[in-house]
Write a protein that holds these residues in place. Structure first.
Motif, PDB file in Angstrom:
ATOM      1  N   UNK A  72      -0.043 -35.603  -4.466  1.00 14.59           N
ATOM      2  CA  UNK A  72      -0.072 -35.323  -3.025  1.00 14.59           C
ATOM      3  C   UNK A  72      -0.090 -33.813  -2.786  1.00 14.59           C
ATOM      4  N   UNK A  73       0.719 -33.074  -3.557  1.00 14.01           N
ATOM      5  CA  UNK A  73       0.763 -31.614  -3.398  1.00 14.01           C
ATOM      6  C   UNK A  73      -0.600 -31.000  -3.684  1.00 14.01           C
ATOM      7  N   UNK A  74      -1.291 -31.516  -4.688  1.00 12.51           N
ATOM      8  CA  UNK A  74      -2.617 -30.988  -5.031  1.00 12.51           C
ATOM      9  C   UNK A  74      -3.664 -31.373  -3.981  1.00 12.51           C
ATOM     10  N   UNK A  75      -3.723 -32.664  -3.682  1.00 11.25           N
ATOM     11  CA  UNK A  75      -4.819 -33.145  -2.833  1.00 11.25           C
ATOM     12  C   UNK A  75      -4.622 -32.811  -1.357  1.00 11.25           C
ATOM     13  N   UNK A  82       2.270 -23.433 -11.703  1.00  7.35           N
ATOM     14  CA  UNK A  82       2.248 -22.032 -12.140  1.00  7.35           C
ATOM     15  C   UNK A  82       1.330 -21.861 -13.346  1.00  7.35           C
ATOM     16  N   UNK A  83       0.470 -20.851 -13.304  1.00  8.50           N
ATOM     17  CA  UNK A  83      -0.467 -20.583 -14.391  1.00  8.50           C
ATOM     18  C   UNK A  83      -1.731 -21.436 -14.324  1.00  8.50           C
ATOM     19  N   UNK A  84      -1.825 -22.279 -13.343  1.00  6.66           N
ATOM     20  CA  UNK A  84      -2.989 -23.182 -13.206  1.00  6.66           C
ATOM     21  C   UNK A  84      -3.991 -22.509 -12.259  1.00  6.66           C
ATOM     22  N   UNK A  85      -5.269 -22.652 -12.560  1.00  8.22           N
ATOM     23  CA  UNK A  85      -6.318 -22.073 -11.727  1.00  8.22           C
ATOM     24  C   UNK A  85      -7.193 -23.191 -11.175  1.00  8.22           C
ATOM     25  N   UNK A  86      -7.637 -22.987  -9.966  1.00  8.08           N
ATOM     26  CA  UNK A  86      -8.525 -23.957  -9.323  1.00  8.08           C
ATOM     27  C   UNK A  86      -9.862 -23.282  -9.104  1.00  8.08           C
ATOM     28  N   UNK A  87     -10.907 -23.944  -9.577  1.00 11.19           N
ATOM     29  CA  UNK A  87     -12.271 -23.452  -9.371  1.00 11.19           C
ATOM     30  C   UNK A  87     -12.957 -24.396  -8.387  1.00 11.19           C
TER      31      UNK A  87
END
Length: 91
Positions: A72-75, A82-87
């Motif tokens: 839910x937090x992502x969508x 932390x340390x995660x990248x979204x392209x």
């Protein structure tokens, strides 16, 4: 034994009664078909609402699941770990 023939007026009255009865039956049939259509639509709506209720009940039961919360937090909120990248790719 003497058989009396029906008069023309009697025949007309009987014919009018038959026509009236046939018209009434046709109207009744039309009402029945309309009611059956409405019933089918209502049953479809009930089935859809039951599915929605089941989905909501599942969401409530599993609201404390950390994986579900992360999804839910992502969508919905666009959050990342932390340390995660979204392209994001655009056309």
């Amino acid at each position: 034994m003497h058989i009396k023939k029906a008069s023309l007026l009697t025949k007309l009255v009987v014919l009018l009664l038959l026509v009236g009865a046939a018209t009434g039956l046709l109207n009744l049939r039309k009402q029945i078909l309309s009611a059956q259509t409405e019933l089918a639509q209502a049953q479809s709506q009930v089935a859809a609402q039951k599915q929605t209720n089941a989905d909501l009940a599942d969401a409530v039961e599993n609201s404390g699941d950390p994986d579900r919360q992360a999804d839910i937090a992502r969508s919905k909120l666009g959050l990342v770990e932390p340390g995660e990248y979204v392209f994001r790719f655009t056309d």
